[in-house]
Design an enzyme around this catalytic site. Structure first.
Site, PDB file in Angstrom:
ATOM      1  N   ASP A  61      45.250  27.582  46.084  1.00  0.00           N
ATOM      2  CA  ASP A  61      45.055  27.973  44.644  1.00  0.00           C
ATOM      3  C   ASP A  61      45.636  26.849  43.697  1.00  0.00           C
ATOM      4  O   ASP A  61      46.736  26.677  43.723  1.00  0.00           O
ATOM      5  CB  ASP A  61      46.034  29.316  44.577  1.00  0.00           C
ATOM      6  N   THR A  94      41.661  28.255  38.112  1.00  0.00           N
ATOM      7  CA  THR A  94      42.664  27.258  37.602  1.00  0.00           C
ATOM      8  C   THR A  94      42.374  26.023  37.995  1.00  0.00           C
ATOM      9  O   THR A  94      42.453  24.984  37.260  1.00  0.00           O
ATOM     10  CB  THR A  94      44.049  27.939  38.023  1.00  0.00           C
ATOM     11  N   THR A  95      41.806  25.649  39.043  1.00  0.00           N
ATOM     12  CA  THR A  95      41.487  24.456  39.434  1.00  0.00           C
ATOM     13  C   THR A  95      40.490  24.002  38.645  1.00  0.00           C
ATOM     14  O   THR A  95      40.356  22.803  38.200  1.00  0.00           O
ATOM     15  CB  THR A  95      40.778  24.387  41.174  1.00  0.00           C
ATOM     16  N   ASP A 386      43.616  37.448  42.783  1.00  0.00           N
ATOM     17  CA  ASP A 386      43.060  36.598  41.892  1.00  0.00           C
ATOM     18  C   ASP A 386      41.322  37.636  41.906  1.00  0.00           C
ATOM     19  O   ASP A 386      40.696  37.593  40.834  1.00  0.00           O
ATOM     20  CB  ASP A 386      42.269  35.221  42.434  1.00  0.00           C
TER      21      ASP A 386
END
Ligand code: ADP
Ligand code: MG
Length: 519
Positions: A61, A94-95, A386
């Site tokens: 994550d 997020t990545t 998530d």
């Protein structure tokens, strides 16, 4: 002042200016996004992070990785904030957001080398970001009424994350059911979907509980451990002696007086159980202390009592059962009591868990996550969190877009189409932005072992001919195909937020030409 230099910085302040400042900021930002690149997508690798104290976190994550890394450089810190904002606002992507921010910086560096002024870059990036969001709107598919699509969104958000033995399909079903369980006319209360982890069983034992689970044990062993159709009182008070009946300052002169005092005490301790026994209450959740003898009387009355319950747990139980906290036994009102179809205490390893299920006003659900080891369960919990976030986002904002890099290919193509009509050097910046967007499909391709350049060429041509093309992992490598056919979908909100926060961070960093750091 003449030609005397004026010192406005202390001796130990450090300063870098102009190109130096820009270069070092850009390099730092790029480095950070580079560090999470290999985790992107279904075949992304995991990172093992070891803290100073030796704690180990294994995760895929982006936000978690960046949070755990000890990042000091201020520009790099801004990229970390991109991931954090993305995590807070949407919970997934997020990545993608941090990789995009890094690539926008890399493209900006080229533009600066070509003497494009930072202001022009900022204007071009902002224009391109507007075009990107326009493109996301255009390709959004309405998903709020279709559980199949929502399950696909949940599953897409979990791919690449370790889920142990439980199949992503089953998890996705559980998650959509959970979110649907707290949906009302007013929308979704995200806080009513709880995730609770419990090491021990296999991850296939992960299940959905319609209610809440708290870690609490009965005040006494001789109390009932389960109650059906339970009436619940939540008490924000102590069940003990309010005033000293035996005051040390008084001389107790004869034994009768002493006995009276003890009787009065005993009477007060008994009165809690007696008062509750007159009501329908089967279960008492008490945030304060329950004196031992008071607990014994409650046990005699068959009232399951919990003491020293944390405020959070008491609030969760109140919400799940429709109870209102009671501060005194003087004004007991049945309207304050909560209800649950089933309330039971179960032992797990060395913990006692209280399950409160199926209340009258039941609004809470809990995904009870099981797994063999702490590391597995932590990663599973992050994946589930998530997935709950993306399903919520997909229902609330209504839109989903094709995943696997297909939406990025569409965005870049839309931006390039419009760039042609933009005047001056700003056009270069708009085009550079489209090139930066390509980082997502390029990275997805290289993470599944494809040649990124070949993949990009094929993606563009399939996009032009068929309207949708993404990178689908297959066997030891990947192929270019329509992600919708494989159920690979992301909420539009993930893409909106990624574009917005990455653009904001990159343009902020590009504008800086002076870094002054006071120690
Ligand atoms: P992020 O932190 O950005 O969510 P992930 O590692 O979860 O990073 O990767 C997300 C990207 O992977 C998205 O572009 C998504 O569409 C893509 N993706 C997810 N599952 C698949 C899949 N099965 N096949 C191809 N791409 C996928
Ligand atoms: Mg993800």
């Amino acid at each position: 002042m003449g030609s005397q230099p004026m010192f406005i910085l202390s001796d130990d302040a450090e300063r870098s200016q102009g190109q130096d400042a820009q270069q070092s900021n850009i390099a730092a930002g790029k480095a950070i996004s580079e560090s999470v690149r290999t985790t992107l997508g279904p075949k992304g690798m995991d990172k093992m992070l070891v803290s100073d104290s030796g704690d180990v976190v294994i995760t895929n994550d982006g936000a978690t990785i960046l949070q755990e890394m000890d990042i000091e450089h201020p520009a790099a810190q801004m990229i970390v904030e991109v991931a954090e904002t993305q995590e807070e606002e949407i919970g997934d992507g997020t990545t993608t957001a941090s990789v995009l921010a890094g690539q926008l910086l890399a493209q900006a560096e080229n533009l600066l080398d070509d003497d494009v002024h930072p202001t022009v870059i900022v204007e071009g990036y902002n224009e391109a970001s507007r075009l990107a969001r326009e493109s996301i709107e255009e390709m959004s598919i309405d998903a709020d009424v279709d559980d199949d699509l929502l399950e696909q969104v949940a599953e897409t958000s979990m791919t690449g994350k370790g889920t142990g033995g439980v199949t992503p399909e089953r998890l996705a079903e559980t998650i959509v059911e959970a979110v649907r369980g707290v949906e009302s006319a007013e929308g979704i209360e995200r806080e009513d979907v709880h995730v609770r982890t419990q090491v021990g069983a296999s991850s296939t034992a992960t299940e959905l509980i319609e209610g809440v689970i708290v870690e609490d044990e009965p005040a006494r062993e001789d109390m009932p451990r389960s109650v059906e159709d339970a009436t619940i009182g939540v008490f924000d008070m102590d069940f003990d002696i309010r005033e000293a009946n035996v005051d040390a300052e008084y001389d107790i002169t004869d034994i009768d007086q002493l006995n009276d005092a003890i009787d009065a005490e005993e009477g007060e301790l008994r009165s809690y159980a007696e008062t509750l026994a007159e009501t329908d209450i089967d279960v008492a959740i008490v945030t304060g202390d329950v004196e031992d003898r008071a607990a014994a009387y409650l046990a005699e009355e068959g009232i399951l009592t919990f003491e020293s319950v944390s405020d959070d747990d008491a609030a969760a139980i109140s919400r799940a059962t429709g109870a209102t906290a009671i501060g005194s036994l003087a004004d007991l009102d049945g309207a304050d009591f909560g209800h649950a179809e089933d309330l039971s205490v179960e032992s797990f390893a060395d913990e006692e868990l209280l399950f409160v299920e199926g209340g009258d006003a039941a609004r809470s659900v809990t995904v009870l996550v099981r797994g063999g080891t702490e590391h597995l369960i932590d990663e599973l919990e992050r994946a589930i969190d998530d997935a709950i976030d993306v399903v919520t986002a997909a229902i609330e904002t209504g839109g989903v877009v094709p995943g696997a890099g297909a939406s990025e290919i569409a965005i870049a193509s839309h931006i390039r189409d419009r760039a042609a009509s933009i005047e001056g050097r700003r056009q270069l910046a708009v085009e550079a932005y489209a090139d930066a967007i390509d980082i997502v499909p390029r990275t997805l391709a290289s993470n599944v072992g494809m040649d990124p350049i070949d993949a990009l060429v094929e993606l563009r041509s399939r996009h032009d001919s068929e309207g949708r093309a993404g990178i689908i992992a297959e066997g030891q490598t990947g192929i270019v195909d329509d992600p919708m056919e494989y159920g690979v979908l992301d909420p539009a909100a993930v893409k909106h937020e990624a574009v917005e926060s990455a653009t904001e961070a990159a343009t902020m960093i590009v504008r800086i030409d002076d870094v002054i750091s006071a120690d």
